[in-house]
Design a protein around this motif. Sequence first.
Motif, PDB file in Angstrom:
ATOM      1  N   CYS A  26       0.814  -1.219   0.000  1.00 34.49           N
ATOM      2  CA  CYS A  26       0.000   0.000   0.000  1.00 34.49           C
ATOM      3  C   CYS A  26       0.848   1.269   0.000  1.00 34.49           C
ATOM      4  O   CYS A  26       0.326   2.353  -0.279  1.00 34.49           O
ATOM      5  CB  CYS A  26      -0.968   0.017   1.184  1.00 34.49           C
ATOM      6  SG  CYS A  26      -0.154   0.128   2.791  1.00 34.49           S
ATOM      7  N   GLU A  32      -3.498   1.633  -5.640  1.00 37.67           N
ATOM      8  CA  GLU A  32      -4.637   2.556  -5.655  1.00 37.67           C
ATOM      9  C   GLU A  32      -5.530   2.337  -4.452  1.00 37.67           C
ATOM     10  O   GLU A  32      -5.657   3.189  -3.593  1.00 37.67           O
ATOM     11  CB  GLU A  32      -5.453   2.373  -6.930  1.00 37.67           C
ATOM     12  CG  GLU A  32      -4.739   2.881  -8.160  1.00 37.67           C
ATOM     13  CD  GLU A  32      -5.573   2.698  -9.402  1.00 37.67           C
ATOM     14  OE1 GLU A  32      -6.813   2.788  -9.329  1.00 37.67           O
ATOM     15  OE2 GLU A  32      -4.972   2.446 -10.451  1.00 37.67           O
ATOM     16  N   LYS A  33      -6.189   1.181  -4.423  1.00 40.43           N
ATOM     17  CA  LYS A  33      -7.030   0.808  -3.294  1.00 40.43           C
ATOM     18  C   LYS A  33      -7.304  -0.681  -3.368  1.00 40.43           C
ATOM     19  O   LYS A  33      -7.084  -1.312  -4.397  1.00 40.43           O
ATOM     20  CB  LYS A  33      -8.327   1.617  -3.258  1.00 40.43           C
ATOM     21  CG  LYS A  33      -9.333   1.280  -4.338  1.00 40.43           C
ATOM     22  CD  LYS A  33     -10.588   2.118  -4.166  1.00 40.43           C
ATOM     23  CE  LYS A  33     -11.695   1.567  -5.028  1.00 40.43           C
ATOM     24  NZ  LYS A  33     -12.964   2.191  -4.785  1.00 40.43           N
ATOM     25  N   GLY A  35      -9.779  -3.954  -3.267  1.00 42.44           N
ATOM     26  CA  GLY A  35     -11.126  -4.467  -3.464  1.00 42.44           C
ATOM     27  C   GLY A  35     -11.231  -5.893  -2.942  1.00 42.44           C
ATOM     28  O   GLY A  35     -12.055  -6.195  -2.101  1.00 42.44           O
ATOM     29  N   GLN A  56     -13.160  -1.167 -12.311  1.00 41.52           N
ATOM     30  CA  GLN A  56     -11.973  -1.579 -11.569  1.00 41.52           C
ATOM     31  C   GLN A  56     -10.723  -1.636 -12.429  1.00 41.52           C
ATOM     32  O   GLN A  56     -10.781  -1.860 -13.633  1.00 41.52           O
ATOM     33  CB  GLN A  56     -12.187  -2.938 -10.913  1.00 41.52           C
ATOM     34  CG  GLN A  56     -12.058  -4.120 -11.860  1.00 41.52           C
ATOM     35  CD  GLN A  56     -12.345  -5.430 -11.169  1.00 41.52           C
ATOM     36  OE1 GLN A  56     -13.209  -5.527 -10.317  1.00 41.52           O
ATOM     37  NE2 GLN A  56     -11.627  -6.471 -11.550  1.00 41.52           N
ATOM     38  N   ASP A  57      -9.594  -1.431 -11.766  1.00 35.05           N
ATOM     39  CA  ASP A  57      -8.285  -1.724 -12.329  1.00 35.05           C
ATOM     40  C   ASP A  57      -7.846  -3.060 -11.740  1.00 35.05           C
ATOM     41  O   ASP A  57      -8.187  -3.384 -10.596  1.00 35.05           O
ATOM     42  CB  ASP A  57      -7.262  -0.653 -11.946  1.00 35.05           C
ATOM     43  CG  ASP A  57      -7.578   0.717 -12.535  1.00 35.05           C
ATOM     44  OD1 ASP A  57      -8.233   0.777 -13.585  1.00 35.05           O
ATOM     45  OD2 ASP A  57      -7.172   1.723 -11.927  1.00 35.05           O
ATOM     46  N   LYS A  98      -0.286  -3.523 -13.799  1.00 34.95           N
ATOM     47  CA  LYS A  98      -1.539  -2.798 -13.589  1.00 34.95           C
ATOM     48  C   LYS A  98      -2.257  -2.738 -14.931  1.00 34.95           C
ATOM     49  O   LYS A  98      -1.727  -2.219 -15.908  1.00 34.95           O
ATOM     50  CB  LYS A  98      -1.285  -1.379 -13.086  1.00 34.95           C
ATOM     51  CG  LYS A  98      -2.572  -0.574 -13.000  1.00 34.95           C
ATOM     52  CD  LYS A  98      -2.313   0.893 -12.709  1.00 34.95           C
ATOM     53  CE  LYS A  98      -3.621   1.665 -12.747  1.00 34.95           C
ATOM     54  NZ  LYS A  98      -3.385   3.113 -12.608  1.00 34.95           N
ATOM     55  N   CYS A 120      -5.305  -8.505  -7.610  1.00 31.07           N
ATOM     56  CA  CYS A 120      -5.759  -7.643  -6.515  1.00 31.07           C
ATOM     57  C   CYS A 120      -6.495  -6.459  -7.153  1.00 31.07           C
ATOM     58  O   CYS A 120      -5.927  -5.375  -7.309  1.00 31.07           O
ATOM     59  CB  CYS A 120      -4.567  -7.172  -5.686  1.00 31.07           C
ATOM     60  SG  CYS A 120      -5.057  -6.195  -4.255  1.00 31.07           S
ATOM     61  N   THR A 122      -9.211  -3.338  -7.721  1.00 32.42           N
ATOM     62  CA  THR A 122      -9.582  -2.217  -6.867  1.00 32.42           C
ATOM     63  C   THR A 122     -11.005  -2.305  -6.347  1.00 32.42           C
ATOM     64  O   THR A 122     -11.379  -1.539  -5.459  1.00 32.42           O
ATOM     65  CB  THR A 122      -9.406  -0.884  -7.614  1.00 32.42           C
ATOM     66  OG1 THR A 122     -10.165  -0.922  -8.831  1.00 32.42           O
ATOM     67  CG2 THR A 122      -7.939  -0.615  -7.920  1.00 32.42           C
ATOM     68  N   GLU A 123     -11.810  -3.224  -6.878  1.00 29.46           N
ATOM     69  CA  GLU A 123     -13.205  -3.379  -6.447  1.00 29.46           C
ATOM     70  C   GLU A 123     -13.488  -4.848  -6.153  1.00 29.46           C
ATOM     71  O   GLU A 123     -12.940  -5.729  -6.814  1.00 29.46           O
ATOM     72  CB  GLU A 123     -14.180  -2.920  -7.545  1.00 29.46           C
ATOM     73  CG  GLU A 123     -13.982  -1.490  -8.023  1.00 29.46           C
ATOM     74  CD  GLU A 123     -14.280  -0.455  -6.963  1.00 29.46           C
ATOM     75  OE1 GLU A 123     -15.140  -0.715  -6.096  1.00 29.46           O
ATOM     76  OE2 GLU A 123     -13.651   0.613  -6.984  1.00 29.46           O
TER      77      GLU A 123
END
Length: 151
Positions: A26, A32-33, A35, A56-57, A98, A120, A122-123
């Motif tokens: 992180c 990014e974030k 999910g 999402q990415d 990514k 992994c 993001t959503e």
Amino acid sequence: MIEGVVVEERRVIPDERGWLMECLRCDEDIFEKFGQVYVSAVYPGVVKGWHKHRLQDDFVVCLKGMIKLVMFDPRKDSATYGEVDELFIGDKRPVIVKIPRGVYHGWKGIGEETALVLNCPTEPYNYENPDEDRLDPHESPIPYDWSRKDR
């Protein structure tokens, strides 16, 4: 490279007990974030694709074996509209990739062992309304042939 795609080498730390590879942190610029995290197995010669996301990415690492990761950019407002990228990732090339939303992608298991792919996104996956558009990997408007290319 397709606009928005990022490829970063991963550090593998070996010792006499085995090895450790940090897949995604992180505190890295690429993060990014969160999910969810999942692992997908792909058998040798099998193609999983095409699909793209609207929200999402994806952050993809091949943990075991090797895959051919292919991406196609259908985004009309992108500087790389219509381009195809092909990457070979896994044991022999430990990287994180990514894949930005809106980019079609898929992978093919290459070599003689089952590949394990960690994603992994993001959503979290929405079972009632999945965030994905799918195309047949062998019959689609994407200009790519999944067959092996002996160079």
